[in-house]
Write a protein that holds these residues in place. Structure first.
Motif, PDB file in Angstrom:
ATOM      1  N   ILE B  43       0.822  -1.213   0.000  1.00  0.00           N
ATOM      2  CA  ILE B  43       0.000   0.000   0.000  1.00  0.00           C
ATOM      3  C   ILE B  43       0.859   1.268   0.000  1.00  0.00           C
ATOM      4  N   ALA B  44       1.961   1.228   0.708  1.00  0.00           N
ATOM      5  CA  ALA B  44       2.849   2.405   0.750  1.00  0.00           C
ATOM      6  C   ALA B  44       3.363   2.725  -0.654  1.00  0.00           C
ATOM      7  N   LEU B  45       3.711   1.679  -1.384  1.00  0.00           N
ATOM      8  CA  LEU B  45       4.193   1.867  -2.757  1.00  0.00           C
ATOM      9  C   LEU B  45       3.071   2.444  -3.635  1.00  0.00           C
ATOM     10  N   ALA B  46       1.866   1.949  -3.396  1.00  0.00           N
ATOM     11  CA  ALA B  46       0.707   2.465  -4.136  1.00  0.00           C
ATOM     12  C   ALA B  46       0.522   3.954  -3.843  1.00  0.00           C
ATOM     13  N   GLU B  47       0.638   4.287  -2.580  1.00  0.00           N
ATOM     14  CA  GLU B  47       0.463   5.698  -2.205  1.00  0.00           C
ATOM     15  C   GLU B  47       1.531   6.585  -2.828  1.00  0.00           C
ATOM     16  N   SER B  48       2.753   6.082  -2.840  1.00  0.00           N
ATOM     17  CA  SER B  48       3.815   6.909  -3.441  1.00  0.00           C
ATOM     18  C   SER B  48       3.610   7.044  -4.956  1.00  0.00           C
ATOM     19  N   THR B  49       3.029   6.020  -5.576  1.00  0.00           N
ATOM     20  CA  THR B  49       2.715   6.110  -7.013  1.00  0.00           C
ATOM     21  C   THR B  49       1.691   7.217  -7.254  1.00  0.00           C
ATOM     22  N   ILE B  50       0.674   7.243  -6.401  1.00  0.00           N
ATOM     23  CA  ILE B  50      -0.366   8.276  -6.538  1.00  0.00           C
ATOM     24  C   ILE B  50       0.260   9.663  -6.363  1.00  0.00           C
ATOM     25  N   GLU B  51       1.148   9.759  -5.404  1.00  0.00           N
ATOM     26  CA  GLU B  51       1.817  11.032  -5.130  1.00  0.00           C
ATOM     27  C   GLU B  51       2.663  11.472  -6.344  1.00  0.00           C
ATOM     28  N   GLN B  52       3.366  10.492  -6.931  1.00  0.00           N
ATOM     29  CA  GLN B  52       4.248  10.818  -8.067  1.00  0.00           C
ATOM     30  C   GLN B  52       3.487  11.287  -9.307  1.00  0.00           C
ATOM     31  N   ASP B  53       2.209  10.950  -9.349  1.00  0.00           N
ATOM     32  CA  ASP B  53       1.439  11.372 -10.516  1.00  0.00           C
ATOM     33  C   ASP B  53       1.351  12.896 -10.598  1.00  0.00           C
ATOM     34  N   LYS B  54       1.494  13.543  -9.445  1.00  0.00           N
ATOM     35  CA  LYS B  54       1.456  15.010  -9.450  1.00  0.00           C
ATOM     36  C   LYS B  54       2.594  15.582 -10.297  1.00  0.00           C
ATOM     37  N   ALA B  55       3.743  14.901 -10.229  1.00  0.00           N
ATOM     38  CA  ALA B  55       4.896  15.374 -11.018  1.00  0.00           C
ATOM     39  C   ALA B  55       4.621  15.230 -12.512  1.00  0.00           C
ATOM     40  N   VAL B  56       3.918  14.144 -12.863  1.00  0.00           N
ATOM     41  CA  VAL B  56       3.555  13.938 -14.281  1.00  0.00           C
ATOM     42  C   VAL B  56       2.624  15.067 -14.731  1.00  0.00           C
ATOM     43  N   ASN B  57       1.644  15.347 -13.890  1.00  0.00           N
ATOM     44  CA  ASN B  57       0.705  16.432 -14.230  1.00  0.00           C
ATOM     45  C   ASN B  57       1.432  17.761 -14.401  1.00  0.00           C
ATOM     46  N   ALA B  58       2.380  18.018 -13.497  1.00  0.00           N
ATOM     47  CA  ALA B  58       3.117  19.286 -13.561  1.00  0.00           C
ATOM     48  C   ALA B  58       3.939  19.361 -14.848  1.00  0.00           C
ATOM     49  N   LEU B  59       4.527  18.224 -15.230  1.00  0.00           N
ATOM     50  CA  LEU B  59       5.318  18.200 -16.472  1.00  0.00           C
ATOM     51  C   LEU B  59       4.437  18.482 -17.682  1.00  0.00           C
ATOM     52  N   GLU B  60       3.211  17.941 -17.647  1.00  0.00           N
ATOM     53  CA  GLU B  60       2.307  18.195 -18.777  1.00  0.00           C
ATOM     54  C   GLU B  60       2.064  19.703 -18.938  1.00  0.00           C
ATOM     55  N   VAL B  61       1.812  20.358 -17.827  1.00  0.00           N
ATOM     56  CA  VAL B  61       1.558  21.799 -17.876  1.00  0.00           C
ATOM     57  C   VAL B  61       2.793  22.543 -18.384  1.00  0.00           C
ATOM     58  N   GLU B  62       3.957  22.105 -17.919  1.00  0.00           N
ATOM     59  CA  GLU B  62       5.207  22.753 -18.373  1.00  0.00           C
ATOM     60  C   GLU B  62       5.413  22.577 -19.873  1.00  0.00           C
ATOM     61  N   VAL B  63       5.190  21.356 -20.355  1.00  0.00           N
ATOM     62  CA  VAL B  63       5.374  21.098 -21.797  1.00  0.00           C
ATOM     63  C   VAL B  63       4.400  21.954 -22.603  1.00  0.00           C
TER      64      VAL B  63
END
Lengths: 264, 234
Positions: B43-63
């Motif tokens: 579950i901890a790994l799952a939670e960190s995956t969810i958290e990391q998605d924010k970085a993906v979203n931020a990159l999309e906005v930057e691109v």
């Protein structure tokens, strides 16, 4: 040396102007190395390429403006509606009423706005009486998008207008003799963006009536105003295609390098 | 390809490309991590995956912003235009893939650490989709239309496995009604993986557009291959 794109965008049947194997020399210097292309009626064709590529020279061949240059000779043919414009019996003055030209720098006659338009039609007997001439002048100024701006000052000198207005006056003057083709040699290079936009808007309207060939250094302008684009380099036609193809997916590396700013 | 006369243009394109590469890497990492969390019940790994998605979203906005700037400043045409246009399309697919990875991670949390009792074809689908994403990234990097076509072609395999899997699961559920809710969760995850595969295919289609200027969306992979084989590489 370089073959133009194999898929010609304008078939010879569709071509109002047919240029075939055109070679041109200024003295010993060969400027065009056998150019062939067809130009479609009531469409806008842009010639692009770096300075010295031969695009303006080619443009001037279409109304025999090069005849005036000493030491200029050519081979090949330029057909207008099936007639060879370099045939010995062709009347060059008559040809130039069929193929008008607009230059880089607006060059109105040192006459009134009215006379700028009326001068050529009077010589060619296009409008015989005063009323007909008034109508013709108004009509041409309307079509050139200038009427509203000059209707109250027709007797003022054409040279008193702004650069953009002068250029539209020159276009009005060109269409007054009812040409079939209008050649434009960098018509906006001396104009500001608003005057340029007005000319481009005008080109868009004029193509419903006239066949337009435009030489431009402004790539975005070629993309905006033309239906077909021909890219020239060192006297060769490198690629000729519909404009959207040239600017999204050109076939030749040289075209790509030039239009994306990788040349040199 | 030759450099632009204006070096700033090259730099801006390269910056955009670097962001794209970063996004590819992060999305792939998140998908892998979501799968690991699924199969290990972490579950901890799952939670960190969810958290990391924010970085993906931020990159999309930057691109998006970089592409906007590039269009305004350089008015790209030809291959440059195709690249910028494709970048805008590809980031959308990458961002969705990121969302789907987070969705798998969310499922893991809902399962409360319980791992799939019957994994059906999930590990196989996972392997294939991660390979596909890697292949699409390579095709993108090399601007290789043939490699991109192969990615499009292989998506069929994932679709076929997914369809077969669904049939097996229906039979399984009919025979073991007590496992219906569990099977539904697995079916949901399988569907998510299949969707990731579709987004990878979209990326591959854009690679062909960048490389050759062909619009191949909604085109049969065999037809795409014919198209690519039928032209010279001038």
């Amino acid at each position: 040396m370089n073959e133009a794109s194999s898929a010609e965008p304008v078939s010879s049947a569709d071509a109002m102007i047919g240029i075939d194997g055109l070679r041109l020399w200024y003295g010993d210097h060969e400027v065009l190395h056998g150019v062939s292309l067809g130009i479609r009626e009531r469409h806008v064709t842009a010639f692009i390429g770096p300075s010295g590529c031969g695009k303006s020279t080619l443009l001037r061949c279409v109304n025999r403006m090069n005849d005036r240059i000493q030491g200029c000779r050519l081979e090949g043919s330029v057909m207008l509606d099936g007639t060879d414009i370099y045939a010995p019996d062709v009347d060059v003055v008559q040809l130039r009423t069929r193929v008008g030209m607009v230059f880089q720098k607006p060059n109105p006659f040192p006459k009134t706005i009215y006379e700028n338009i009326a001068y050529a039609p009077r010589i060619h007997g296009i409008a015989r009486n005063g009323v007909a001439m008034d109508e013709l002048v108004e009509n041409c100024l309307h079509r050139a998008g200038l009427w509203e701006e000059v209707k109250d000052k027709l007797q003022q000198p054409g040279t008193a207008l702004s650069g953009g207005q002068q250029q539209r006056l020159c276009i009005a003057r060109t269409i007054a003799v009812r040409p079939e083709v209008i050649l434009m040699d960098e018509p906006c290079s001396a104009l500001d963006p608003i005057a340029t936009a007005k000319i481009e808007e005008l080109i868009d309207e004029l193509k419903n009536e006239f066949t337009i060939v435009i030489v431009t250094h402004n790539m975005q302008q070629a993309a905006r105003v033309s239906d077909y684009t021909a890219f020239f380099y060192l006297g060769d036609l490198i690629e000729y295609a519909d404009t959207s193809t040239i600017f999204t997916a050109p076939n030749k590396t040289q075209t790509e390098d030039y239009i994306t700013g990788r040349f040199g | 390809m030759t450099d632009h006369i204006l070096h700033r243009f090259d730099k801006d394109l390269e910056d955009l490309n670097t962001h794209m590469e970063r996004m590819f890497k992060l999305v792939r990492k998140n998908i892998k991590q979501a799968m690991e969390a699924l199969f290990s019940g972490d579950i901890a790994l799952a939670e960190s995956t969810i958290e990391q998605d924010k970085a993906v979203n931020a990159l999309e906005v930057e691109v998006d912003e970089m592409a906007r700037q590039l269009i305004v400043i350089h008015q790209p045409v030809a291959s440059d235009l195709r690249f910028v246009f494709a970048a805008l399309k590809i980031v959308t697919d990458l961002e969705r893939m990121g969302d789907l990875a987070a969705s798998i991670a969310q499922n893991v949390k809902q399962l409360g650490g319980q791992v799939p009792q019957e994994d059906f074809q999930l590990p196989l689908m996972k392997e294939l989709v991660i390979e596909q994403l890697k292949a699409a990234r390579n095709a993108y990097r090399e601007r290789d239309p043939v490699k991109a076509q192969a990615v499009i072609e292989r998506d069929r395999t994932i679709d076929e496995i997914h369809a077969a899997n669904q049939r097996i699961m229906l039979t399984y559920m009919a025979e073991n009604p007590s496992l219906i809710s569990h099977c539904m969760a697995v079916a949901n995850i399988a569907k998510v993986i299949e969707r990731i595969g579709d987004h990878v295919t979209n990326v591959a289609e854009m690679v062909i557009y960048v490389a050759r200027g062909h619009e191949v969306r909604h085109t049969d992979p065999g037809r795409i291959l014919e198209l690519l084989e039928g032209e010279d590489d001038d």
